[in-house]
Write a protein that holds these residues in place. Structure first.
Motif: not given
Length: 375
Positions: A94-98, A324-331
């Protein structure tokens, strides 16, 4: 400082600290040495392995100790992928993994594997239908975390595991957030990864479960430590402290999860009807001690810093994403905007959190809503 960041790390228990000190003093020898001291050290290692295996209802030879949960994830996933690539080259996650899973998938992609991200619902859950829709004859391995560290949603590993078992597909789960806290259906998993410092043990120690009926390939060729799974002299004192921590907490966990669920509900009730507060993740199928929330129009980092200034340690998400300034992959996988993703803060309770501290947190958050003007 009131510590409310237990999903990032937990303080070591006194029992784990005492165990570490005793083993480091009395059983410091290399567990691979054949003299008496080495054999005694190996006995401690075996006892620790048995303790963790029994908690997971697996065989002792299916537990491998590592230097972290992230390392356990990498070694397990890469070992299974390379050993079974003759059957197929497709891996699903999934895109929201650790971050450790994403790093491993990137490595495997560079080595010819095809990585597919299964879609999730608004709570970050994977349904059996969505997983079934992306399976193919080329699929050899699926990796889905038991619980998401950022939003707290717990996956239904039983239904997902049964589907994959029916199709003969290997199933790995990052169980770092749930080990020692929630039941883990290891009978439906091929492998899983764990971390000591998430359950009141020391940092620098992790473990992997690998089903002994499944073929895997060692990443480090020729090593003899941990049955060839990991190179390097085994840290027996830290492993013993890991086993001690989980052995001590296991009889207490059911009652503690009830207490922490109550604390979580206190926060939810305090902000019921507040249109500037949004809670993320599944409302019930989630980590009992975990709160993932957004203050509309207010950066999560600002909320975290203001809480820190007032004596509360909370987080903006996964501790492994700091800097990490990128937005959360999970969100982003939930369909949130970049702005909404940056609003996320995480509050996690633990063994030494008190009800008084929770009420202080609530009052602090309410004051922040007054002081910081959002949209």
């Amino acid at each position: 400082m009131i510590y409310l960041d237990y999903s990032a790390t937990t303080p070591m228990s006194s029992y784990a600290l005492e165990t570490y000190n005793q083993v480091a003093t009395d059983f410091f020898a290399n567990s691979r040495s054949l003299h008496r001291e080495g054999l005694e050290s190996d006995d401690v290692l075996s006892l620790s392995r048995r303790t963790i295996a029994e908690l997971l209802s697996v065989r002792q030879n299916e537990i491998y100790f590592t230097g972290s949960g992230s390392e356990a994830t990498f070694l397990a996933l890469s070992g299974l992928a390379f050993a079974n690539q003759h059957k197929g080259k497709t891996i699903i996650t999934t895109a929201g993994e650790h971050h450790s899973v994403h790093q491993t998938m990137s490595y495997l992609k560079d080595h010819g594997f095809h990585i597919i991200h299964v879609p999730v619902n608004e709570y970050g859950q994977v349904s059996t239908d969505s997983l079934r829709s992306v399976l193919s004859e080329d699929t050899i391995l699926v990796s889905i975390a038991h619980a998401n560290s950022e939003i707290g949603t717990v996956q239904d590993l039983v239904s997902l595991g049964e589907l994959l078992q029916e199709n003969g597909i290997l199933f790995h789960s990052d169980c770092v957030q749930t080990f020692g806290k929630l039941p883990i259906p290891t009978h439906l998993l091929t492998s899983a990864s764990f971390s000591a410092h998430k359950c009141y043990g020391p940092k620098g120690v992790g473990a992997a479960y690998l089903n002994s009926d499944t073929h895997w390939e060692p990443f480090f060729q020729g090593t003899t430590h941990e049955f060839g799974f990991r190179a390097g002299t085994v840290d027996v004192p830290a492993i013993a402290a890991f086993a001690a921590a989980i052995d001590e907490y296991s009889p207490l966990v059911a009652e503690d999860m009830k207490r922490l669920t109550h604390y979580r509900q206190l926060v939810l009730d305090a902000f019921q009807g507040e249109n500037r507060i949004y809670f993320e993740g599944h409302p019930t199928n989630r980590l009992p001690f975990h709160i993932s929330m957004r203050m509309k129009g207010i950066e999560g980092q600002l909320v975290m810093l203001e809480c820190s200034r007032k004596g509360f340690a909370i987080s903006t998400g996964s501790a492994c994403r700091v800097g990490d300034s990128h937005p959360s992959n999970t969100m982003m996988s939930l369909g949130r905007s970049i702005e909404e993703a940056h609003e996320l803060v995480r509050i996690t309770f633990g063994r030494w959190t008190t009800e008084e501290e929770v009420y202080k947190l609530i009052n602090n958050l309410k004051q922040l809503l007054i002081e910081i003007k959002g949209v």
